[in-house]
Structure formats: C-alpha cells, structure tokens
Design an enzyme around this catalytic site. Structure first.
Site, mmCIF file in Angstrom:
data_model
loop_
_atom_site.group_PDB
_atom_site.id
_atom_site.type_symbol
_atom_site.label_atom_id
_atom_site.label_comp_id
_atom_site.label_asym_id
_atom_site.label_seq_id
_atom_site.Cartn_x
_atom_site.Cartn_y
_atom_site.Cartn_z
ATOM 1 N N ARG A 150 1.288 6.807 -6.606
ATOM 2 C CA ARG A 150 0.128 7.661 -6.868
ATOM 3 C C ARG A 150 0.515 9.124 -6.686
ATOM 4 O O ARG A 150 0.181 9.967 -7.517
ATOM 5 C CB ARG A 150 -1.019 7.291 -5.919
ATOM 6 N N TYR A 152 0.837 -1.210 0.000
ATOM 7 C CA TYR A 152 0.000 0.000 0.000
ATOM 8 C C TYR A 152 0.874 1.262 0.000
ATOM 9 O O TYR A 152 0.520 2.275 -0.595
ATOM 10 C CB TYR A 152 -0.942 -0.018 1.203
ATOM 11 N N TYR A 208 -1.393 12.865 7.089
ATOM 12 C CA TYR A 208 -1.041 11.835 8.063
ATOM 13 C C TYR A 208 0.437 11.956 8.436
ATOM 14 O O TYR A 208 1.274 12.252 7.572
ATOM 15 C CB TYR A 208 -1.243 10.430 7.456
ATOM 16 N N ARG A 268 -11.785 13.312 2.001
ATOM 17 C CA ARG A 268 -12.744 12.461 2.726
ATOM 18 C C ARG A 268 -14.074 12.352 1.995
ATOM 19 O O ARG A 268 -14.760 11.343 2.110
ATOM 20 C CB ARG A 268 -12.968 13.004 4.134
ATOM 21 N N GLU A 286 -14.230 -1.132 6.287
ATOM 22 C CA GLU A 286 -14.188 0.203 5.681
ATOM 23 C C GLU A 286 -15.501 0.371 4.916
ATOM 24 O O GLU A 286 -15.968 -0.565 4.269
ATOM 25 C CB GLU A 286 -12.981 0.304 4.738
HETATM 26 C C1 3EB Z 1 -8.012 5.920 5.819
HETATM 27 O O1 3EB Z 1 -8.893 6.691 6.215
HETATM 28 C C2 3EB Z 1 -8.463 4.554 5.436
HETATM 29 O O2 3EB Z 1 -5.526 5.477 -0.115
HETATM 30 O O3 3EB Z 1 -7.101 6.168 -1.446
HETATM 31 C C3 3EB Z 1 -9.596 5.097 2.707
HETATM 32 C C4 3EB Z 1 -9.960 5.678 1.494
HETATM 33 C C5 3EB Z 1 -8.292 4.706 2.913
HETATM 34 C C6 3EB Z 1 -9.017 5.858 0.485
HETATM 35 C C7 3EB Z 1 -6.715 5.720 -0.355
HETATM 36 C C8 3EB Z 1 -7.349 4.903 1.895
HETATM 37 C C9 3EB Z 1 -7.717 5.481 0.696
HETATM 38 O O4 3EB Z 1 -6.832 6.224 5.756
HETATM 39 C C10 3EB Z 1 -7.863 4.072 4.185
#
Ligand code: 3EB
Length: 348
Positions: free
Chosen positions: A166, A159, A220, A233, A339
C-alpha cells in the site's frame, strides 16, 4: 449546484432486486457483508467484505447514495477500470475492486507474499486511476478486507506485506504525504477469498484528523512493521452545508500499544473512548459548524462469542449511536479482539 447530500443506509438484502428504479437513482455503490448484493445494473459498483454478520437473521447491505434534492443524483456516471467499478456524482465517487491473489501467481510473481503484494498494488493502482478519471482527486475513506490478515508469508505477517505494498502504491502515485492519508479500515476476511477494497473520493479536499492520545499510525515505531499503515484516524468532509465524519477502524490502542489483552469489554470501552475523542477533535477543528450527530457503527469482533460483551459496552453509548452492525473479522494485531469504525453527519 446543490449539495452532495451523501447518505449511508442499511437495507435488507432480501427484496433489494425488487426496489423500483426511483429508489436506485442516486445510489453510488452497494456493499454486502457476505453475499454479493443483487443490483439491477452490472455497472453499479458492489463489494463483498467477507465479514459475517453476528446479530442479524436477515443479511443487510450498506448503501452509499446521493440524497434526494441534489443535482448530483440526476447524473451519476459509471466507469470501469479493469476490475474496478466506480460511480460518480458531481463531487463524490464510490468505487470498489476485488482481486484474487491466487490468480496472480505465475512468472515473475513467485510465492504467496509476492502475490499478495501484487494484488494490493494492483488494487491501489486502479483506485488512483479512477480518482484521476473522475477528477475527484481526494481519497477520503478506504475499506480494506484482507484475506487471512494474521497469516504469515515469506516469514512476515500478511498485514505487513499489505502495508508495504500500500505504501509503495501511494508513493508511486505521488500520494505518500501523511497529510492526505485517507481514513481507513483494514481487517481480515476468510483465507482464500479475494482482497477487496472500496472507497469514497471527493472533489474538495477534506480535513484529516488525528487522535491526540494515539501516535499516528503512519508514525508507528518499527516493531509493527517496516512500512507503517498509511491512514488517518478520521476524515472530515465538508460539502455544501453538510459535514461528514468518517472515523477509521479504531481499536484499543493508546500511544502505539495495544491495551487490555484478553479483555474484549475493556478493549471495546477503550475503542469507544478513542472514537469519542475523535468526535471532540472533529468538533474542535470544525468550530462554528453544527456538531456531528448520531454515529453509525460497524463493530468487528475476532470471536463470535464476544458479541454480548461488546454489545453491552456499545449500549452504554446508545444516546449517540444511530445504527450498529456486528461483524466477524480478524483484526490486524493478534492481541486485538475488537475494532470499531464510525460514520456521522452534521446537518446545518
Ligand atoms: C490501528 O489503529 C488498528 O491499516 O488501514 C485500523 C484502521 C487499523 C486502519 C489500516 C489499521 C488500518 O492500528 C488497525
């Protein structure tokens, strides 16, 4: 020109091939969860997620279409860019691309990590080409299905390699601005299956929405990887009288931390709280417009055995849930068991 009237439908796989021509008019793309959906034209974009349905005897397909009564439906245009197929109405494009990283190994691409990064890079390169040619520059929603998402290659989680590639692809395209990061899902599919992504793009700029109780994923801290996941989001698209809300894959994360390890019910509850907050946030940002109605959910579960517990949590919210499918998929952090993504629409 009339409104886009984007519509999401779940239809049984069986009988899809026998639908009349009129039914197919306005279809932009079809997504199968396991098997390739039988469509009448090779030029219609299809995608296969590789996420097994957990609660249905008959396999369903997802259909994204331009609804009736819209000029858009009369003239969808199909284009291909290498392995990417897309189809555009006047203001919306759906596209899909699938790349088997194993076919990329060879001179210059040595090893699993490099092949995965090259597949990710190649897929996003085609995606940005497609947006340019369709003149629908605004990427609003991307679904990413990454084989063996929690596996390791070259000492790092797959990932994280995906995130690095990406990010680099967005940067190269001049699209690394966090303000314009699309809503997204990135979950696992079976090891050895291709990297698959599909997307929606629009002529008009959408409104990106963050969750006030979560740190934006693109901020993050480095413990989750050197290159942050580049997604918003949620994304609110306003297209002539309709409002469409795309909520990204949402997990049991508050701040940047995963909560409730080992407790799928509590994780589902936390994810649904995050979704409720995003719906409120969208309402606040689009003040004066009709509220988002019922949500259409996709619930990804790491373990099949967690279906009953997750479903019980979703059913507490049934008054606002229009449809739900449960799918098996690995989630991007080892401790996450569930999820949930959502789509909703408001009609004037
Ligand atoms: C998170 O909130 C959970 O890498 O595109 C959720 C939606 C998550 C999209 C992405 C990752 C992605 O981090 C993981």
């Amino acid at each position: 020109m009339s409104a886009a009237r984007l519509r999401h439908e779940l239809v049984p796989h069986a009988g899809l091939a026998d639908r009349p021509a009129g039914w197919w008019r306005g279809v932009l793309g079809v997504v199968g969860f396991v098997a390739s959906p039988p469509v009448p034209s090779a030029r219609l974009p299809t995608a296969v997620c590789g996420t097994a349905p957990l609660d249905q005897a008959d396999e369903l397909c997802e259909v994204w279409r331009i609804g009736e009564g819209s000029d858009e439906a009369a003239t969808p245009v199909a284009r291909s860019h290498g392995r990417l197929d897309c189809r555009s109405g006047a203001t919306l494009t759906f596209g899909s691309v699938s790349i088997d990283e194993r076919t990329l190994r060879g001179p210059g691409i040595d090893g699993e990590a490099a092949a995965l990064r090259a597949a990710t890079d190649g897929a996003y390169r085609l995606l940005f080409d497609a947006l340019r040619d369709a003149r629908h520059p605004h990427l609003i929603r991307v679904w990413n299905y990454l084989p063996d998402i929690n596996g390791h290659a070259g000492g790092e989680e797959r990932y994280r390699h995906f995130n690095a590639a990406r990010h680099a692809a967005f940067e190269r395209a001049g699209r690394a601005s966090t303000q314009a990061a699309p809503a997204a899902t990135a979950v696992g599919c079976a090891a050895g299956s291709p990297l698959t992504l599909f997307f929606l793009a629009a002529a008009e700029a959408p409104l990106m929405i963050e969750n006030p109780r979560q740190i934006s994923a693109y901020h993050y801290p480095p413990q989750y990887g050197r290159h942050q996941p580049l997604f918003s989001r949620a994304c609110l698209l306003r297209a002539a009288g309709e409002t469409h809300l795309f909520i990204s894959g949402t997990a049991s994360i508050v701040g940047h931390r995963s909560l409730h390890p080992g407790d799928v019910a509590a994780q589902a509850r936390e994810s649904l709280s995050n979704i409720a907050i995003l719906v409120d946030e969208a309402g606040r940002r689009a003040r004066g417009e009709p509220p988002i109605g019922a949500l259409r959910l996709k619930v990804y579960l790491r373990h099949r055995a967690d279906l009953a517990a997750a479903r019980a949590e979703v059913q507490r919210h049934r008054s606002i849930v229009e449809s739900v499918v449960y799918l098996q998929a690995d989630i991007c952090r080892e401790e996450l068991l569930v999820e949930i993504e959502a789509y909703g629409r408001a009609d004037a």
